[in-house]
Design a protein around this motif. Sequence first.
Motif: not given
Length: 334
Positions: A236-241, A310-328
Amino acid sequence: MADNSQKKSGFGLSDRQSAEATRAVDRAALGIGIVWLLLSAGYFLFFSQDGLDGVRFLLILMVVFMPVAMIWVAAMAMRAARIMEAESARLQAAVDALRKAYVTQSKASSPNEQLPAVSIAKKLDEIAAAQRKTETALATFTTVRHQNPAPLASDPSDPNGGDQPALALGTPAEAIGQPLSTAQLIRALNFPETADDSEGFAALRRALKDRPTAQLVQASQDVLTLLSQDGIYMDDLRPDLARPELWRRFAQGERGRVIAALGGVRDRSSLALTNARMKKDPIFRDATHHFLRLYDKALAQFEKTASDEELADYTMTRTSRAFMLLGRVAGTFD
């Protein structure tokens, strides 16, 4: 038919009452203005014996016409207020009628004739249900994978006979020594899309054989499960790239405002719910900090050999989205 509809809804009656009230205000203002003009003009014409010099004439005009102007300003303001009130009531009634028609039509129509919005909502519900099933399957997997499976019968056509047993979940023994590929790592951190995603589960099984990756996957699964309890799902999250070079600077230890764009999650409800739970739930708080530490360490290792794509694909995984949310929420990007 239209007149009957208006009478039933009270629409026509409301319009007539508003028009009558407006005309009443206009008539009252006109009457008061005429009375004031007659009284003031009569007084200055018949009862005032002083001369009419320039200043006195100007004062007379102000006394006569200024109150009339003020009366009409007040009348116009009341008229505008009544018009706005009538328009607001009309708009509210129209919205209610549209909502009622929408609900009635969606209930009465067949599955093949439903409105697009209904189909989209149904599809979103199916996606959310599939994601919850996936998380349940993952939780089951992490508990079942340690059990000792029943011995498998050897294949007569296999030249090695029973000398090369298959491991749990169908992973061959020789796969243990194979290094985890970048594609498998990214696929595992994104988790399977559905319960039937064989490629996703294969990548996840392979990642769990690598100890550092397995720790991150388990920590990610823990926080995703906890977030789902509040109705927060990564799909459901659409983070800014953010640019890959910004992620590289973060992986290399840079902190502060220069990397603030990495906290690209802007969903207010998700941020508010997560922040509230961080404050009141110590288990969630500990799981979050543990996950953030493991992700930071894994990203620093991954960045050394990964390409920008590869880094862009890595940062768009569900794990990375959770990192963006929780890190913020945790202030990692401050």
